[in-house]
Design a protein around this motif. Structure first.
Motif, PDB file in Angstrom:
ATOM      1  N   ASP A 172       0.824  -1.208   0.000  1.00  0.00           N
ATOM      2  CA  ASP A 172       0.000   0.000   0.000  1.00  0.00           C
ATOM      3  C   ASP A 172       0.861   1.262   0.000  1.00  0.00           C
ATOM      4  OD1 ASP A 172      -2.198  -1.691   2.255  1.00  0.00           O
ATOM      5  OD2 ASP A 172      -2.545  -1.335   0.112  1.00  0.00           O
ATOM      6  N   THR A 173       2.154   1.091   0.157  1.00  0.00           N
ATOM      7  CA  THR A 173       3.054   2.239   0.166  1.00  0.00           C
ATOM      8  C   THR A 173       2.989   2.973  -1.163  1.00  0.00           C
ATOM      9  OG1 THR A 173       4.585   1.239   1.746  1.00  0.00           O
ATOM     10  CG2 THR A 173       5.474   2.944   0.298  1.00  0.00           C
ATOM     11  N   ALA A 174       2.702   4.265  -1.092  1.00  0.00           N
ATOM     12  CA  ALA A 174       2.531   5.070  -2.305  1.00  0.00           C
ATOM     13  C   ALA A 174       2.279   6.512  -1.900  1.00  0.00           C
ATOM     14  CB  ALA A 174       1.365   4.554  -3.136  1.00  0.00           C
ATOM     15  N   VAL A 175       2.292   7.371  -2.894  1.00  0.00           N
ATOM     16  CA  VAL A 175       1.772   8.722  -2.698  1.00  0.00           C
ATOM     17  C   VAL A 175       0.286   8.682  -3.056  1.00  0.00           C
ATOM     18  CG1 VAL A 175       1.896  11.140  -3.387  1.00  0.00           C
ATOM     19  CG2 VAL A 175       3.992   9.766  -3.232  1.00  0.00           C
ATOM     20  N   TYR A 176      -0.532   9.152  -2.164  1.00  0.00           N
ATOM     21  CA  TYR A 176      -1.980   9.130  -2.348  1.00  0.00           C
ATOM     22  C   TYR A 176      -2.449  10.528  -2.736  1.00  0.00           C
ATOM     23  CZ  TYR A 176      -2.350   4.429  -0.470  1.00  0.00           C
ATOM     24  OH  TYR A 176      -2.241   3.068  -0.288  1.00  0.00           O
ATOM     25  N   TYR A 177      -3.260  10.581  -3.795  1.00  0.00           N
ATOM     26  CA  TYR A 177      -3.767  11.842  -4.309  1.00  0.00           C
ATOM     27  C   TYR A 177      -5.286  11.847  -4.232  1.00  0.00           C
ATOM     28  CZ  TYR A 177       0.842  12.197  -6.531  1.00  0.00           C
ATOM     29  OH  TYR A 177       2.193  12.261  -6.779  1.00  0.00           O
ATOM     30  N   CYS A 178      -5.846  12.870  -3.635  1.00  0.00           N
ATOM     31  CA  CYS A 178      -7.288  12.995  -3.703  1.00  0.00           C
ATOM     32  C   CYS A 178      -7.672  13.734  -4.975  1.00  0.00           C
ATOM     33  CB  CYS A 178      -7.867  13.697  -2.475  1.00  0.00           C
ATOM     34  SG  CYS A 178      -7.465  15.441  -2.321  1.00  0.00           S
ATOM     35  N   TYR A 179      -8.896  13.510  -5.432  1.00  0.00           N
ATOM     36  CA  TYR A 179      -9.352  14.196  -6.627  1.00  0.00           C
ATOM     37  C   TYR A 179     -10.817  14.546  -6.501  1.00  0.00           C
ATOM     38  CZ  TYR A 179     -11.778  10.085  -8.565  1.00  0.00           C
ATOM     39  OH  TYR A 179     -12.646   9.038  -8.775  1.00  0.00           O
ATOM     40  N   PHE A 180     -11.211  15.497  -7.330  1.00  0.00           N
ATOM     41  CA  PHE A 180     -12.583  15.999  -7.362  1.00  0.00           C
ATOM     42  C   PHE A 180     -12.982  16.064  -8.827  1.00  0.00           C
ATOM     43  CE2 PHE A 180     -16.051  18.493  -5.590  1.00  0.00           C
ATOM     44  CZ  PHE A 180     -16.472  19.256  -6.655  1.00  0.00           C
ATOM     45  N   GLN A 181     -14.095  15.440  -9.160  1.00  0.00           N
ATOM     46  CA  GLN A 181     -14.494  15.352 -10.565  1.00  0.00           C
ATOM     47  C   GLN A 181     -15.929  15.799 -10.767  1.00  0.00           C
ATOM     48  OE1 GLN A 181     -13.926  11.476 -12.273  1.00  0.00           O
ATOM     49  NE2 GLN A 181     -14.615  12.091 -14.299  1.00  0.00           N
ATOM     50  N   ILE A 182     -16.116  16.673 -11.766  1.00  0.00           N
ATOM     51  CA  ILE A 182     -17.447  17.035 -12.243  1.00  0.00           C
ATOM     52  C   ILE A 182     -17.429  16.797 -13.736  1.00  0.00           C
ATOM     53  CG2 ILE A 182     -19.155  18.845 -12.551  1.00  0.00           C
ATOM     54  CD1 ILE A 182     -18.056  20.206 -10.101  1.00  0.00           C
ATOM     55  N   GLY A 183     -18.235  15.865 -14.185  1.00  0.00           N
ATOM     56  CA  GLY A 183     -18.203  15.512 -15.594  1.00  0.00           C
ATOM     57  C   GLY A 183     -16.830  15.013 -15.968  1.00  0.00           C
ATOM     58  N   SER A 184     -16.218  15.625 -16.949  1.00  0.00           N
ATOM     59  CA  SER A 184     -14.882  15.210 -17.384  1.00  0.00           C
ATOM     60  C   SER A 184     -13.778  16.074 -16.784  1.00  0.00           C
ATOM     61  CB  SER A 184     -14.789  15.267 -18.908  1.00  0.00           C
ATOM     62  OG  SER A 184     -15.041  16.580 -19.370  1.00  0.00           O
ATOM     63  N   THR A 185     -14.138  16.995 -15.929  1.00  0.00           N
ATOM     64  CA  THR A 185     -13.163  17.900 -15.318  1.00  0.00           C
ATOM     65  C   THR A 185     -12.698  17.336 -13.989  1.00  0.00           C
ATOM     66  OG1 THR A 185     -14.201  19.817 -16.371  1.00  0.00           O
ATOM     67  CG2 THR A 185     -12.727  20.236 -14.511  1.00  0.00           C
ATOM     68  N   VAL A 186     -11.387  17.142 -13.898  1.00  0.00           N
ATOM     69  CA  VAL A 186     -10.794  16.564 -12.688  1.00  0.00           C
ATOM     70  C   VAL A 186      -9.805  17.550 -12.082  1.00  0.00           C
ATOM     71  CG1 VAL A 186      -9.434  14.670 -11.736  1.00  0.00           C
ATOM     72  CG2 VAL A 186     -11.039  14.243 -13.613  1.00  0.00           C
ATOM     73  N   THR A 187      -9.931  17.734 -10.784  1.00  0.00           N
ATOM     74  CA  THR A 187      -8.982  18.548 -10.031  1.00  0.00           C
ATOM     75  C   THR A 187      -8.235  17.636  -9.070  1.00  0.00           C
ATOM     76  OG1 THR A 187     -10.425  20.489 -10.154  1.00  0.00           O
ATOM     77  CG2 THR A 187      -8.717  20.499  -8.458  1.00  0.00           C
ATOM     78  N   TRP A 188      -6.924  17.813  -9.002  1.00  0.00           N
ATOM     79  CA  TRP A 188      -6.093  16.973  -8.136  1.00  0.00           C
ATOM     80  C   TRP A 188      -5.609  17.763  -6.925  1.00  0.00           C
ATOM     81  CZ3 TRP A 188      -5.807  11.906  -9.105  1.00  0.00           C
ATOM     82  CH2 TRP A 188      -6.112  11.469 -10.406  1.00  0.00           C
ATOM     83  N   GLY A 189      -5.542  17.069  -5.816  1.00  0.00           N
ATOM     84  CA  GLY A 189      -4.916  17.632  -4.643  1.00  0.00           C
ATOM     85  C   GLY A 189      -3.434  17.281  -4.640  1.00  0.00           C
ATOM     86  N   GLN A 190      -2.705  17.876  -3.689  1.00  0.00           N
ATOM     87  CA  GLN A 190      -1.296  17.515  -3.572  1.00  0.00           C
ATOM     88  C   GLN A 190      -1.228  16.106  -2.988  1.00  0.00           C
ATOM     89  OE1 GLN A 190      -2.846  18.824  -1.093  1.00  0.00           O
ATOM     90  NE2 GLN A 190      -1.810  18.415   0.836  1.00  0.00           N
ATOM     91  N   GLY A 191      -0.216  15.387  -3.267  1.00  0.00           N
ATOM     92  CA  GLY A 191      -0.092  14.030  -2.777  1.00  0.00           C
ATOM     93  C   GLY A 191       0.299  13.989  -1.317  1.00  0.00           C
ATOM     94  N   THR A 192      -0.062  12.910  -0.677  1.00  0.00           N
ATOM     95  CA  THR A 192       0.363  12.667   0.697  1.00  0.00           C
ATOM     96  C   THR A 192       0.975  11.267   0.757  1.00  0.00           C
ATOM     97  OG1 THR A 192      -0.335  12.688   3.023  1.00  0.00           O
ATOM     98  CG2 THR A 192      -1.934  11.842   1.445  1.00  0.00           C
ATOM     99  N   GLN A 193       2.142  11.190   1.354  1.00  0.00           N
ATOM    100  CA  GLN A 193       2.897   9.934   1.352  1.00  0.00           C
ATOM    101  C   GLN A 193       2.375   8.987   2.426  1.00  0.00           C
ATOM    102  OE1 GLN A 193       5.687   8.888  -0.658  1.00  0.00           O
ATOM    103  NE2 GLN A 193       5.268   6.930   0.361  1.00  0.00           N
ATOM    104  N   VAL A 194       2.150   7.756   2.017  1.00  0.00           N
ATOM    105  CA  VAL A 194       1.812   6.680   2.945  1.00  0.00           C
ATOM    106  C   VAL A 194       2.903   5.618   2.813  1.00  0.00           C
ATOM    107  CG1 VAL A 194       0.195   4.820   3.483  1.00  0.00           C
ATOM    108  CG2 VAL A 194      -0.664   7.093   2.889  1.00  0.00           C
ATOM    109  N   THR A 195       3.540   5.315   3.916  1.00  0.00           N
ATOM    110  CA  THR A 195       4.603   4.312   3.921  1.00  0.00           C
ATOM    111  C   THR A 195       4.267   3.242   4.951  1.00  0.00           C
ATOM    112  OG1 THR A 195       6.253   5.969   3.302  1.00  0.00           O
ATOM    113  CG2 THR A 195       7.061   3.893   4.201  1.00  0.00           C
ATOM    114  N   VAL A 196       4.230   2.007   4.491  1.00  0.00           N
ATOM    115  CA  VAL A 196       3.907   0.884   5.367  1.00  0.00           C
ATOM    116  C   VAL A 196       5.142   0.003   5.476  1.00  0.00           C
ATOM    117  CG1 VAL A 196       2.336  -1.024   5.817  1.00  0.00           C
ATOM    118  CG2 VAL A 196       1.524   0.990   4.564  1.00  0.00           C
ATOM    119  N   SER A 197       5.662  -0.111   6.674  1.00  0.00           N
ATOM    120  CA  SER A 197       6.858  -0.917   6.892  1.00  0.00           C
ATOM    121  C   SER A 197       6.473  -2.349   7.246  1.00  0.00           C
ATOM    122  CB  SER A 197       7.696  -0.312   8.007  1.00  0.00           C
ATOM    123  OG  SER A 197       6.990  -0.317   9.227  1.00  0.00           O
ATOM    124  N   SER A 198       7.312  -3.272   6.844  1.00  0.00           N
ATOM    125  CA  SER A 198       7.020  -4.690   7.099  1.00  0.00           C
ATOM    126  C   SER A 198       7.617  -5.152   8.420  1.00  0.00           C
ATOM    127  CB  SER A 198       7.589  -5.535   5.963  1.00  0.00           C
ATOM    128  OG  SER A 198       8.977  -5.308   5.827  1.00  0.00           O
TER     129      SER A 198
END
Length: 114
Positions: free
Chosen positions: A88-114
């Protein structure tokens, strides 16, 4: 529309994190909000999304572990992530979509150690 995400961090495998994302600006009633993620060397992939009516979809890899929710009054979307795995480790991006228009938020890092 502007998006502000928060809640990433470092967690051990099996742990939990909650991501939050708030939308501001001109918000139309009918929209979709959600989360994508991008791991190093991989393409960005959809994690979960939820419509303004509450209909949600999840990637197969997170079903049963992640829960997406939203507060339409506050224009917020949340991603509760349980039983986290190293993959699951990745940069996670939220988004907002109306029709075909997508707005992205800044990414937030999620790191899962084993």
């Amino acid at each position: 529309v502007q998006l502000q995400a928060s809640g990433g961090g470092l967690v051990q495998a099996g742990g939990s994190l909650r991501l939050s994302c708030g939308a501001s600006g001109r918000i139309f009633k009918y929209n979709v909000m959600g989360w994508y993620r991008q791991a190093p060397g991989k393409q960005r992939e959809l994690v979960a999304r939820i419509s303004s009516g509450g209909s949600a979809d999840y990637a197969d890899s997170v079903k049963g572990r992640f829960t997406i929710s939203r507060d339409n009054g506050q224009n917020m979307v949340y991603l509760q992530m349980n039983s986290l795995k190293p993959e699951d480790t990745a940069v996670y991006y939220c988004y907002f979509q109306i029709g075909s228009t997508v707005t992205w938020g800044q990414g937030t890092q999620v790191t899962v150690s084993s």
